[in-house]
Each structure stands twice: as structure tokens, then as C-alpha cells.
Design a protein around this motif. Structure first.
Motif, PDB file in Angstrom:
ATOM      1  N   GLU A   7       0.760  -1.226  -0.154  1.00 16.54           N
ATOM      2  CA  GLU A   7       0.117  -0.141   0.124  1.00 16.54           C
ATOM      3  C   GLU A   7       0.846   1.347   0.064  1.00 16.54           C
ATOM      4  OE1 GLU A   7      -3.111   0.399  -0.282  1.00 16.54           O
ATOM      5  OE2 GLU A   7      -3.668  -1.687  -0.421  1.00 16.54           O
ATOM      6  N   LEU A   8       1.913   1.353   0.733  1.00 14.89           N
ATOM      7  CA  LEU A   8       2.974   2.408   0.764  1.00 14.89           C
ATOM      8  C   LEU A   8       3.404   2.482  -0.581  1.00 14.89           C
ATOM      9  CD1 LEU A   8       4.528   1.772   4.179  1.00 14.89           C
ATOM     10  CD2 LEU A   8       2.887   3.581   3.953  1.00 14.89           C
ATOM     11  N   PHE A  41       4.166   5.423  -5.619  1.00 16.29           N
ATOM     12  CA  PHE A  41       4.498   5.320  -7.020  1.00 16.29           C
ATOM     13  C   PHE A  41       3.538   6.274  -7.671  1.00 16.29           C
ATOM     14  CE2 PHE A  41       6.749   1.234  -8.260  1.00 16.29           C
ATOM     15  CZ  PHE A  41       7.812   1.514  -7.549  1.00 16.29           C
ATOM     16  N   LEU A  42       2.063   6.075  -6.993  1.00 15.93           N
ATOM     17  CA  LEU A  42       1.060   7.184  -7.656  1.00 15.93           C
ATOM     18  C   LEU A  42       1.542   8.506  -7.503  1.00 15.93           C
ATOM     19  CD1 LEU A  42      -1.774   7.595  -8.860  1.00 15.93           C
ATOM     20  CD2 LEU A  42      -2.701   7.380  -6.560  1.00 15.93           C
ATOM     21  N   GLY A  43       1.903   8.859  -6.373  1.00 16.68           N
ATOM     22  CA  GLY A  43       2.309  10.475  -6.329  1.00 16.68           C
ATOM     23  C   GLY A  43       3.601  10.821  -7.052  1.00 16.68           C
ATOM     24  N   MET A  44       4.531   9.891  -6.979  1.00 15.58           N
ATOM     25  CA  MET A  44       5.809  10.149  -7.903  1.00 15.58           C
ATOM     26  C   MET A  44       5.350  10.453  -9.476  1.00 15.58           C
ATOM     27  SD  MET A  44       8.557   7.984  -6.113  1.00 15.58           S
ATOM     28  CE  MET A  44      10.088   8.549  -6.746  1.00 15.58           C
ATOM     29  N   TYR A  45       4.380   9.369  -9.693  1.00 15.37           N
ATOM     30  CA  TYR A  45       3.959   9.396 -11.282  1.00 15.37           C
ATOM     31  C   TYR A  45       3.347  10.562 -11.508  1.00 15.37           C
ATOM     32  CZ  TYR A  45       2.088   7.736 -15.837  1.00 15.37           C
ATOM     33  OH  TYR A  45       1.880   7.887 -17.113  1.00 15.37           O
ATOM     34  N   MET A  46       2.401  11.116 -10.745  1.00 17.80           N
ATOM     35  CA  MET A  46       1.431  12.402 -10.936  1.00 17.80           C
ATOM     36  C   MET A  46       2.643  13.764 -10.924  1.00 17.80           C
ATOM     37  SD  MET A  46      -1.523  11.681 -11.185  1.00 17.80           S
ATOM     38  CE  MET A  46      -2.339  13.216 -11.012  1.00 17.80           C
ATOM     39  N   THR A  69       6.531   1.870 -17.267  1.00 15.95           N
ATOM     40  CA  THR A  69       6.440   0.795 -16.249  1.00 15.95           C
ATOM     41  C   THR A  69       5.223   0.982 -14.934  1.00 15.95           C
ATOM     42  OG1 THR A  69       8.068   2.039 -15.090  1.00 15.95           O
ATOM     43  CG2 THR A  69       8.812   0.345 -16.254  1.00 15.95           C
ATOM     44  N   VAL A  70       5.232   2.215 -14.533  1.00 11.54           N
ATOM     45  CA  VAL A  70       4.516   2.609 -13.356  1.00 11.54           C
ATOM     46  C   VAL A  70       2.769   2.403 -13.524  1.00 11.54           C
ATOM     47  CG1 VAL A  70       3.728   4.460 -11.805  1.00 11.54           C
ATOM     48  CG2 VAL A  70       6.154   4.166 -12.672  1.00 11.54           C
ATOM     49  N   PRO A  71       2.146   2.919 -14.817  1.00  8.68           N
ATOM     50  CA  PRO A  71       0.728   2.743 -14.969  1.00  8.68           C
ATOM     51  C   PRO A  71       0.633   1.193 -14.733  1.00  8.68           C
ATOM     52  CG  PRO A  71       1.674   4.190 -16.277  1.00  8.68           C
ATOM     53  CD  PRO A  71       2.834   3.858 -15.764  1.00  8.68           C
ATOM     54  N   LYS A  72       1.200   0.328 -15.374  1.00  8.28           N
ATOM     55  CA  LYS A  72       0.995  -1.003 -15.395  1.00  8.28           C
ATOM     56  C   LYS A  72       0.853  -1.583 -13.895  1.00  8.28           C
ATOM     57  CE  LYS A  72      -0.150  -5.323 -16.627  1.00  8.28           C
ATOM     58  NZ  LYS A  72      -1.497  -5.478 -17.045  1.00  8.28           N
ATOM     59  N   ALA A  73       1.910  -0.997 -13.105  1.00  8.67           N
ATOM     60  CA  ALA A  73       1.994  -1.587 -11.746  1.00  8.67           C
ATOM     61  C   ALA A  73       1.027  -1.119 -10.852  1.00  8.67           C
ATOM     62  CB  ALA A  73       3.356  -1.165 -11.069  1.00  8.67           C
ATOM     63  N   LEU A  74       0.416   0.226 -11.253  1.00 10.77           N
ATOM     64  CA  LEU A  74      -0.541   0.711 -10.334  1.00 10.77           C
ATOM     65  C   LEU A  74      -2.005   0.206 -10.612  1.00 10.77           C
ATOM     66  CD1 LEU A  74       0.175   4.851 -10.860  1.00 10.77           C
ATOM     67  CD2 LEU A  74       0.728   3.151  -8.691  1.00 10.77           C
ATOM     68  N   VAL A  75      -2.318  -0.125 -11.963  1.00  7.78           N
ATOM     69  CA  VAL A  75      -3.507  -0.863 -12.382  1.00  7.78           C
ATOM     70  C   VAL A  75      -3.514  -2.217 -11.675  1.00  7.78           C
ATOM     71  CG1 VAL A  75      -4.649  -2.066 -14.220  1.00  7.78           C
ATOM     72  CG2 VAL A  75      -3.695   0.200 -14.476  1.00  7.78           C
ATOM     73  N   ASN A  76      -2.439  -2.981 -11.596  1.00  4.72           N
ATOM     74  CA  ASN A  76      -2.575  -4.316 -11.137  1.00  4.72           C
ATOM     75  C   ASN A  76      -2.625  -4.315  -9.766  1.00  4.72           C
ATOM     76  OD1 ASN A  76      -1.807  -5.737 -13.538  1.00  4.72           O
ATOM     77  ND2 ASN A  76       0.242  -6.139 -12.912  1.00  4.72           N
ATOM     78  N   HIS A  77      -2.138  -3.139  -9.057  1.00  2.00           N
ATOM     79  CA  HIS A  77      -2.287  -3.197  -7.598  1.00  2.00           C
ATOM     80  C   HIS A  77      -3.845  -2.867  -7.299  1.00  2.00           C
ATOM     81  CE1 HIS A  77      -1.707  -2.419  -3.230  1.00  2.00           C
ATOM     82  NE2 HIS A  77      -2.507  -1.411  -3.361  1.00  2.00           N
TER      83      HIS A  77
END
Length: 307
Positions: free
Chosen positions: A25-26, A31-36, A77-85
Motif C-alpha cells: 500500500e505504501l 508510486f502514484l504520487g511520484m508518477y503524478m 512501467t508505473v501505470p501497469k504496476a498501479l493498475v495491477n495493484h
């Protein structure tokens, strides 16, 4: 094993950076904050350069290209990781994994070449200021970027084709949040000797060539700066190079930390270095360039006031 080159694995499992749910979760929030921040920061840099005619110079043309590549690099890389989560899945299809690796090679190579091109631009600006406009003509700048794109695409195509020829029999768990080529190769049940040799020879040669270009450029810049009579001239020269040098140190430090060793020795430190390489650096670049650059800050201020 038979001589077939067919692939029995149809998907890979991206295990992420942690198996602990709280830590996951952390990591998701981070990752969400850094990607934005990466997307908004780099878009602001591109917008500032596009809207301010005073920034239509080779230096900012290359910076706008670097910001575009950083957006794409992080988006691989990041969007796929976020969607999977969010959907509670860890899977990525075989085809998606190959595409992800193709663009990782593409944008990683582009970052490397653009940093060397920017170093050459600073060399011409400081060491040959009277001939700068003649040497760094718009057509020549576009040609440098175009050559970088072509080499990056060809390199990515070579390594992706070498990866596609591998056979994956049963093991499909990748201990990372994206399809790292080195970790995927370790899952193959066919011989990866050609892949490893190609990566470490061709990849090493390309990155060393770009790195040597940066080193030679800054050696010439330092020689020129040390001969300047006024402290003001030295300060101005170094201020234009400070941001670029910071990005270069981060970029090559991350590469040395994760990719300049045999794939069998992958560790937690390598995972951290790859996160820096794929997530942190694209996010940090806009801050490094904007906070130390009065022209960029002035252009951003105009945009905000106009809004």
C-alpha cells in the motif's frame, strides 16, 4: 528439452517490491504520487519552453525532448504496476511484457544519448560562444535528436527480437514491478548466452560512447572555465552546467548500480537502483532543471500569471 522455440508461458507474474500488504500500500501511494509529479512537472517544462520565444534555443530544445522521454519512460512501467495493484492482479501478458521491455530499451537509450547531446551543446556554448549559432543550427539539433531516436529504436528492436527467441517453460514469476530484461532472461529455459553477450557488449559500447562524450565535453569546459579572468564568468558558466551534471550523476549512478553486473547477482540494492532509474530520475529532472534555472522559472511564472 526439444528443439522447439515455442513459448509455453502466456503471462508473467510481477511480484512487486514487497510481499507485505502494508508495504505494498505504501509503495502504491508512493508510486502514484511520484508518477503524478513526473507527468505534471515534465509537462510544465515542455509547456514553458513551447510558450516562451526566449526559450526557443538548442539548450531548451534538448531539454524539452528529455522531458518528453522522461514522461514516456515513467509511463512504460508505473501505470501497469498501479493498475495491477488496484485490480488485485500481478499478471502481465507475454506480449505486454515484450512491449514493455522494447520501450524500456528505447527510452533508456534515448535518455543516455540526449544527456550526451546536451553536454556537447554546453561545450559549444562555453568553449565556442562566437560560433554557437553557426555550429548549433536548428537543422543540426533536429538531426542529433533524430539520430538518437533511430539508434534507440534499432537497439530496442535487436534486444526484443533476441528476447522473443527464448523459450519460457514453466517459471513465470518476476520479482519486480515491471518486466526487467535481466530478470525475465533468468526465467528462460533456453540458452541466454547470446542475449547476455549482446547486452553487455553492444549496450556497454553505446553507453560508454555517450558517457565519454560527456566526460570529454566537461573536461574541455573545465579547461575553458579555469582560464576565465572573472569570477562572474566562471559562476555563469558553471550555473548552466550544474543541473545537467546533477542529472548525469543520478542517471549513470543508477545504471552502474543495477545494470553493470551479471544478471545472476540481482539483489534488493539492485531493485532500489532500478526504481531510481525508472521512477525517481524522471520525476527529479524537472525540479533539477527548473529550480536552478531563472529562464525556466520566469517562463513558468508567466504561465501561472496568465492562467
Amino acid at each position: 528439452m526439444d528443439g522447439d522455440n515455442h513459448t509455453t508461458v502466456t503471462e508473467f507474474l510481477l511480484l512487486g517490491l514487497s510481499e507485505d500488504s502494508v508495504q505494498e500500500e505504501l509503495v502504491f501511494g508512493m508510486f502514484l504520487g511520484m508518477y503524478m509529479v513526473t507527468i505534471s512537472g515534465n509537462l510544465l517544462i515542455i509547456l514553458a519552453i513551447s510558450c516562451d520565444p526566449h526559450l526557443h534555443t538548442p539548450m531548451y530544445f534538448f531539454l524539452a525532448n528529455l522531458s518528453s522521454v522522461d514522461i514516456c519512460f515513467s509511463s512504460v512501467t508505473v501505470p501497469k504496476a498501479l493498475v495491477n495493484h488496484m485490480v488485485g492482479s500481478k499478471s502481465i501478458s507475454y506480449m505486454e511484457c515484450m512491449i514493455q521491455m522494447y520501450f524500456l530499451f528505447t527510452f533508456g537509450t534515448l535518455d543516455n544519448f540526449l544527456l550526451s547531446v546536451m553536454a556537447y551543446d554546453r561545450y559549444v556554448a562555453i568553449c565556442h560562444p562566437l560560433h554557437y549559432t553557426l555550429m548549433m543550427r536548428p537543422r543540426f539539433c533536429i538531426l542529433l535528436v533524430a539520430i538518437s531516436w533511430v539508434i534507440a529504436y534499432l537497439r530496442a528492436l535487436l534486444h526484443t527480437l533476441l528476447m522473443v527467441r527464448l523459450t519460457f517453460c514453466s517459471h513465470n514469476a518476476v520479482p519486480h514491478f515491471f518486466c526487467d530484461p535481466y530478470l525475465v532472461m533468468k526465467l528462460s529455459c533456453s540458452d541466454t548466452f547470446i542475449n547476455n553477450v549482446t547486452i553487455f557488449t553492444e549496450g556497454g559500447m553505446l553507453f560508454m560512447a555517450a558517457f565519454l562524450c560527456i566526460v570529454v565535453s566537461y573536461f574541455c569546459i573545465c579547461s575553458k572555465v579555469l582560464k576565465m579572468p572573472s569570477a562572474q564568468g566562471i559562476k555563469k558558466a558553471m550555473s548552466t552546467c550544474g543541473s545537467h551534471l546533477t542529472v548525469v550523476c543520478l542517471f549513470y549512478g543508477a545504471i552502474l548500480g543495477v545494470y553493470m553486473h551479471p544478471s545472476s547477482s540481482y539483489s534488493l540494492q539492485d531493485a532500489v537502483a532500478s526504481v531510481i532509474f525508472t521512477v525517481v530520475i524522471p520525476m527529479a529532472n524537472p525540479f533539477i532543471y527548473s529550480l536552478r534555472n531563472r529562464d525556466i522559472k520566469g517562463a513558468l511564472r508567466k504561465i501561472i500569471l496568465r492562467s
